[in-house]
Every structure is written in structure tokens, then in C-alpha cells.
Design a protein around this motif. Structure first.
Motif, short mmCIF file in Angstrom:
data_model
loop_
_atom_site.label_atom_id
_atom_site.label_comp_id
_atom_site.label_asym_id
_atom_site.label_seq_id
_atom_site.Cartn_x
_atom_site.Cartn_y
_atom_site.Cartn_z
N ALA A 365 53.23 -31.11 -19.76
CA ALA A 365 54.15 -31.18 -20.90
C ALA A 365 55.36 -30.30 -20.67
O ALA A 365 55.27 -29.22 -20.07
CB ALA A 365 53.42 -30.75 -22.17
N ILE A 366 56.52 -30.77 -21.16
CA ILE A 366 57.76 -30.00 -21.08
C ILE A 366 58.05 -29.47 -22.49
O ILE A 366 58.11 -30.26 -23.44
CB ILE A 366 58.93 -30.86 -20.57
CG1 ILE A 366 58.60 -31.44 -19.19
CG2 ILE A 366 60.23 -30.06 -20.52
CD1 ILE A 366 59.64 -32.43 -18.68
N VAL A 367 58.23 -28.16 -22.58
CA VAL A 367 58.42 -27.54 -23.89
C VAL A 367 59.72 -26.73 -23.89
O VAL A 367 59.94 -25.89 -23.00
CB VAL A 367 57.24 -26.62 -24.25
CG1 VAL A 367 57.49 -25.93 -25.60
CG2 VAL A 367 55.94 -27.41 -24.29
N GLU A 417 70.83 -21.58 -16.66
CA GLU A 417 69.78 -20.76 -17.25
C GLU A 417 70.04 -20.61 -18.75
O GLU A 417 71.19 -20.35 -19.15
CB GLU A 417 69.77 -19.36 -16.62
CG GLU A 417 69.51 -19.35 -15.12
CD GLU A 417 68.04 -19.34 -14.77
OE1 GLU A 417 67.25 -19.95 -15.53
OE2 GLU A 417 67.69 -18.73 -13.76
N PRO A 418 69.02 -20.76 -19.58
CA PRO A 418 69.23 -20.51 -21.01
C PRO A 418 69.52 -19.04 -21.26
O PRO A 418 69.01 -18.16 -20.55
CB PRO A 418 67.91 -20.94 -21.64
CG PRO A 418 66.90 -20.86 -20.54
CD PRO A 418 67.64 -21.14 -19.27
N SER A 419 70.34 -18.77 -22.26
CA SER A 419 70.62 -17.37 -22.62
C SER A 419 69.56 -16.81 -23.54
O SER A 419 69.47 -15.60 -23.74
CB SER A 419 72.00 -17.28 -23.30
OG SER A 419 72.05 -18.13 -24.43
N GLY A 420 68.73 -17.68 -24.10
CA GLY A 420 67.64 -17.24 -24.95
C GLY A 420 66.57 -18.31 -25.01
O GLY A 420 66.82 -19.49 -24.73
N GLY A 421 65.34 -17.92 -25.36
CA GLY A 421 64.24 -18.86 -25.38
C GLY A 421 63.78 -19.19 -23.97
O GLY A 421 64.16 -18.54 -23.00
N ARG A 422 62.96 -20.21 -23.85
CA ARG A 422 62.46 -20.58 -22.52
C ARG A 422 62.11 -22.07 -22.47
O ARG A 422 61.92 -22.72 -23.50
CB ARG A 422 61.25 -19.74 -22.15
CG ARG A 422 60.04 -19.96 -23.04
CD ARG A 422 58.86 -19.11 -22.57
NE ARG A 422 57.61 -19.51 -23.22
CZ ARG A 422 56.42 -19.36 -22.71
NH1 ARG A 422 56.29 -18.80 -21.52
NH2 ARG A 422 55.33 -19.74 -23.36
N VAL A 423 62.06 -22.56 -21.23
CA VAL A 423 61.65 -23.94 -20.95
C VAL A 423 60.40 -23.86 -20.09
O VAL A 423 60.39 -23.17 -19.05
CB VAL A 423 62.74 -24.73 -20.22
CG1 VAL A 423 62.29 -26.17 -19.97
CG2 VAL A 423 64.05 -24.70 -21.00
N THR A 424 59.34 -24.54 -20.50
CA THR A 424 58.11 -24.53 -19.71
C THR A 424 57.72 -25.94 -19.31
O THR A 424 58.01 -26.91 -20.00
CB THR A 424 56.93 -23.90 -20.50
OG1 THR A 424 56.65 -24.71 -21.65
CG2 THR A 424 57.28 -22.49 -20.95
N ILE A 425 57.07 -26.04 -18.14
CA ILE A 425 56.51 -27.31 -17.66
C ILE A 425 55.06 -27.03 -17.29
O ILE A 425 54.78 -26.16 -16.45
CB ILE A 425 57.29 -27.86 -16.45
CG1 ILE A 425 58.74 -28.15 -16.82
CG2 ILE A 425 56.62 -29.13 -15.92
CD1 ILE A 425 59.60 -28.65 -15.65
#
Length: 603
Positions: A365-367, A417-425
């Protein structure tokens, strides 16, 4: 007065037309950069350079020997009429010019070897380095300015550095040898000839400082010319269709004339030194002839000595003129080296983190978890963007232009790159995985299709060069491309032209989709990938993509809602946030923005 350092964008290379020129850069910095270039690109070829310098020294020695030859010619042949000396002089002439020819050939050949190797090394290093830079670098700099550094600056550096080596290796030895000779022959005449030295040195210093500024500006304009041509030719269809040829002619003429004006200023500045050297040399000769001639007449000196001294002075002219140009050549080299190292010293900011690991579950899953991002930090594009994309699902992002849809795909591929938060796979924060493992798991098809001037087969197999013909054809069938490819002359062997210009827009997109399907990556990113297709073909391509999505997570950006009705999840994006989400039927029932857009598009 020094120029204050401008506030520059870290992703932009310097725009020299806006005075980001560092003309007053400290001398030590310029010398340090020249040393670095020599260490990195010339030192590996030290053996060839040593052979070339030795050959140039032999060549210079044959020039220095000429005054002695002239002295013997006058005294022994013309005055004493010694027949034996005549044959000795003829033999010496044959030996000298035989050595001169051999040394000249060896010098030129060895320098050409070094020059070709250095050019190849420079362009290979620049190309390898460019491909590793962040996407932001290419979006903020003109293609022309980048190409100019890899072509024009490398060629200028190649030519001028070769001239410098010849001047220092051959002309300097010739100059020093002849100076030693004239000093030994007659210190009095030597001091008389030396009196005009300051008349040459002062203008040379002024001219060389001016040349440095002119060369920086000229090379900047060279990049602007490349950029102007690239833009005009890339958009030639629109230029012709809208009768803008005269507009483009004027734009190209303006930058070309600007470059010409700078070139003329450079030529005038460099040419100004030659008449100064001519005048000073003439005055020195006149002085020596008057004094030396009087001494020959009264018997205190002989004619051979005067002939040898005058010939030595005349032989000094050319090496002296070229030596005075060395600083100008160094300024030109310095400008090109600075522009090249401006590329080579730039480091990508998006790199593998310390301890980065491979992406363990690319099919997971991509979040997006409260992600914030802006290309300009003061203007956020995504602001608290959150969405969960189940493994193997297809998700469509719809919404107005500028809402952040393409940015979402860029962040999945970690192009930014995001400046805040995160992306997960698959539960892994992609900031902690290796770029190679992440991007090997992605296939991207964008609206701006990338095709190379190669066969259709090679373009489809770009991501998998080992693919079989059967696999290539299967991918083309899934992309609804096989039928039109078969109709092309040569079929899959048809050459598509630069940027795929021999194909229509829809054909290019189908080839690009076939390439992505052949890659069979766990994550498929489609950014307006079917925008150039007609409705029936687009629907079939989308159906084939959805049907082949087993173990593949598909992210789609589309403006035509009819193409995404089969998506598992549809997200409406506005102002950097997801404002609605659900499948097609659910969103129509909610009667929100999606339902309104669907009604408008459905008529």
C-alpha cells in the motif's frame, strides 16, 4: 568596486547576463580552479604531455640556433668567402630543419591525443553527473545553458588549453633561449632593446582584465543561442501554423547579433596588443641598428654579430606576441572551467539516506500521511495531503489544474522531497529506502512523451532491453499500438525520428504506454497518459491497463472523467488536499465536486 553576491536559487546555474559573473573573484580562487582542472584532467596524460613538451623544446632549439647560423653565414661566407664553411652551414641547415619537422610532427600528434582524451573525459563526466542531478535542476535551467557547458565550453577549453601548452612549452623556451643569446651577444644592445618593455606590459594587464568579463558574457550568450534554436525548432509546428516565423527570426537574430558584438569586442581587445608589440619591436630594432651599425662601421663590432643580434630580435617577435596572449588564453580557460565546474560541483539533494535499505514490498500500500510540499517554500502545493492507496489498487486523481496532482506522482517517485509528513510504500518511509530500488519499481507515462530517434521496437524495449519480440508485441497490443505499428514502413523497425516526430501524438502515447506495460513495474504512474487518444481507443487502453493490474498499484491523473470510472478509488484534489474520495458510483451519489464535473463533461 566589487559586485555584491546576489541571492541565488540553489538549483539555478548562474545567469551571467544578470551580472552573476564573479568578475572580481579572488585570484587565488581562479588559480586554484586551474590547478584542479590540471590535476583531474591533464595529469592522467602527463606522459604524453612530457613527450610533447620535449618535442617542443627541440623545435624551440632549432629556432634559437638560427642566429648563430646567420652570424657564420655573414662572417664566414659573405666576408671571408670560406668555401668549406659553406658546406658546413648547408649540413647544419638540413639537420636543423629535419629535427624541426620531426619535433613538429611529434608535438602536434601528442597534443592531439591529449586533447581528444581530455574532451572525451570532460564530456563523459559532465553527462554522467548531469543524469544524477535532481529534477528541480532541469526544471529551473534552460536546456541551452546546460548543453553549452557540455559542448561550447568544453571545445573552448580544449582549444585554448592546447594553445597555452604550445605557448608555454615551445614559445617560452624559444623566448628564453633567444633572450639568453642576445644578452650574451651584446649586453649593451640588449638593454637598448629592453627599454620598451613597460610599453607592452601595462596595456597587456588592462586588456586581459577586460577579456575575462567579455568572455564570460560571450559564453553565456552562446548558451542563449542554443536555447533559442532549441525552442524555435521544437515548437516549429506552432510557429508555422500561427505565422510566427518573423517573430522567431527576430528572436534568433537578436541573440546571434548580441554574441557577434561580444565577439567583436573580444577581437578588438586581443588585436590591440599586436600593434603595440609591432611598434615597440620596431623601435628596438631602430635603436639597435643605429647603435650597432655605427659600431660595425667604426670596427668595434663585426657585421655577423649585428646580423645575428637583429635576426634574434626579429625571431623574438612571434613568441613574445603569443606569450602576451597567454594571460588572455588563461582568462578564457578560466571562464570555461568555472562554468563547467559550476555543473560538476553541484550536488543532488535527493540521495540515499545513511543506512538506506532496499524497498521490501514495492507492491504494498502507498500512504500519504499529512504531506506538505511546495516548489517554492512560500507557496505550498500540497498542504496536509493524506490518502491511502491499497496494494494492487487503481486510484485516479482528478481536479483543477495546479491543484497538486502531478506533484503527488513526483513524490511517489521521490523526484522531490516533502517538506512535512511522509510517504510510505508497504509500510516503509521512502525517504529511508534506496533510490535505485524505489525507481526500479516504477513505470511512468507522462503527457510529455519521451521517445528517442530509434526504432519502435527499441523505444518500447527502452526499460527492458532484453525483452523478446513476443513480449514487445504483447505490450504493444495491450496499449492498442500493434495495429498502427504493423502499418508503418518496416513495422517495429520503423525509426520514429527525434522526439518521435514521425508519429502522431496519440501514437507516441501508445508507444510510451506499451513501454511502461512491458516494464511490468509494481507501481504504474500515468500522468495524462492518454490525453492525445480518441475516446474509443482511450477507453480500450484504460480497460487493458485495469485488466492487467494484478500485483500492480496504478496511479492515474486524468481530466476526462470518463476514463477513470473503472478506478478502484477516485480522489478529488483541490488546493493541495483530498476533498472527496470514493469510487465512481459513490462520488456521484455524494453529489459533490466530482458529480458536478461529471455532469458538465457528460453534457
Amino acid at each position: 568596486m566589487s559586485v555584491p553576491a546576489p541571492q541565488t536559487d540553489p538549483d539555478r546555474i548562474s545567469d551571467l547576463s544578470r551580472r552573476e559573473t564573479r568578475i572580481d573573484e579572488p585570484f587565488r580562487s581562479r588559480v586554484g580552479r586551474l590547478k584542479r582542472f590540471g590535476r583531474e584532467f591533464l595529469l592522467p596524460h602527463a606522459r604524453n604531455l612530457v613527450v610533447a613538451v620535449l618535442a617542443m623544446s627541440v623545435f624551440a632549439g632549432t629556432v634559437v640556433a638560427l642566429p648563430w647560423l646567420f652570424k657564420s653565414l655573414v662572417n664566414d661566407i659573405l666576408v671571408r668567402r670560406d668555401a668549406g664553411a659553406l658546406y658546413e652551414i648547408v649540413g647544419v641547415v638540413l639537420v636543423l630543419f629535419g629535427l624541426r619537422a620531426a619535433a613538429g610532427y611529434l608535438q602536434q600528434y601528442m597534443l592531439s591525443r591529449v586533447s581528444n582524451h581530455v574532451t572525451t573525459s570532460l564530456q563523459n563526466r559532465i553527462s554522467n553527473h548531469l543524469l544524477g542531478l535532481d529534477l528541480a535542476f532541469f526544471q529551473k535551467n534552460s536546456v541551452g545553458q546546460i548543453i553549452a557547458r557540455a559542448t561550447d565550453d568544453v571545445n573552448v577549453l580544449n582549444n585554448t588549453s592546447t594553445n597555452i601548452v604550445v605557448t608555454l612549452g615551445r614559445d617560452l623556451v624559444t623566448f628564453v633561449g633567444l633572450v639568453i643569446y642576445v644578452l650574451w651577444a651584446s649586453p649593451q644592445w640588449f638593454l637598448l632593446a629592453l627599454a620598451g618593455g613597460p610599453l607592452i606590459a601595462i596595456p597587456a594587464v588592462i586588456a586581459n582584465r577586460k577579456l575575462r568579463a567579455l568572455m564570460r558574457h560571450g559564453q553565456q550568450l552562446g548558451g542563449e543561442i542554443l536555447q533559442a534554436f532549441e525552442e524555435a525548432l521544437h515548437g516549429i509546428r506552432g510557429v508555422k501554423a500561427e505565422n510566427h516565423e518573423d517573430v522567431e527570426r527576430k528572436r534568433l537574430r537578436d541573440v546571434i547579433v548580441g554574441r557577434r558584438k561580444i565577439g567583436l569586442k573580444v577581437a578588438r581587445t586581443r588585436a590591440a596588443l599586436s600593434p603595440i608589440v609591432d611598434v615597440v619591436t620596431a623601435l628596438a630594432l631602430v635603436g639597435v641598428l643605429l647603435v650597432g651599425g655605427s659600431q660595425v662601421i667604426d670596427g668595434s663590432s663585426d657585421a655577423g654579430e649585428l646580423m645575428a643580434f637583429v635576426s634574434a630580435l626579429m625571431l623574438l617577435y612571434e613568441p613574445l606576441r603569443r606569450l602576451l596572449q597567454v594571460n588572455a588564453q588563461l582568462q578564457i580557460c578560466g571562464v570555461s572551467i568555472a562554468r563547467i565546474y559550476e555543473i560538476l560541483d553541484r550536488r543532488p539533494r535527493i540521495v540515499d539516506a545513511a543506512g538506506a535499505v532496499a524497498l521490501a514490498d514495492p507492491s504494498g500500500a502507498i500512504v500519504f500521511d499529512d504531506v506538505r510540499f511546495g516548489y517554492d517554500p512560500a507557496k505550498p502545493v500540497l498542504d496536509g495531503f493524506s490518502v491511502t492507496i491499497p496494494a494492487g489498487a487503481s486510484i485516479a486523481f482528478v481536479g483543477p489544474s495546479g491543484s497538486g496532482k502531478t506533484t503527488v506522482l513526483n513524490l511517489v517517485a521521490r523526484l522531490y522531497e516533502p517538506s512535512g509528513g511522509r510517504v510510505t510504500i508497504g509500510g516503509q518511509d521512502i525517504a529511508g529506502v534506496t533510490l535505485a530500488s524505489l525507481r526500479e519499481s516504477i513505470a511512468l507515462v507522462s503527457q510529455d512523451v519521451l521517445l528517442f530517434d530509434a526504432s519502435v521496437r527499441a523505444n518500447i524495449a527502452y526499460g527492458r532491453p532484453d525483452a523478446t519480440d513476443a513480449e514487445i508485441e504483447a505490450a504493444a497490443r495491450a496499449a492498442m499500438a500493434h495495429e498502427f505499428i504493423e502499418r508503418l514502413e518496416g513495422g517495429y523497425g520503423f525509426r520514429v525520428g527525434p522526439r518521435g516526430t514521425r508519429l502522431s501524438g496519440g501514437q507516441r502515447q501508445r508507444v510510451a504506454i506499451a513501454r511502461a506495460l512491458l516494464r511490468n513495474a509494481p507501481i504504474l504512474l500515468l500522468d495524462e497518459a492518454t490525453s492525445a487518444l480518441d475516446g474509443a481507443i482511450e477507453a480500450q487502453v484504460q480497460a487493458n491497463i485495469f485488466a492487467a493490474r494484478k500485483n500492480r498499484t496504478t496511479l492515474i491523473i486524468a481530466h476526462r472523467l470518463a476514463t477513470v470510472v473503472a478506478a478502484d478509488l477516485i480522489c478529488v484534489v483541490r488546493d493541495g488536499r483530498v476533498v472527496e474520495q470514493g469510487d465512481h458510483r459513490t462520488l456521484l451519489g455524494d453529489d459533490g465536486e466530482y458529480a458536478e464535473s461529471h455532469r458538465l463533461q457528460s453534457g
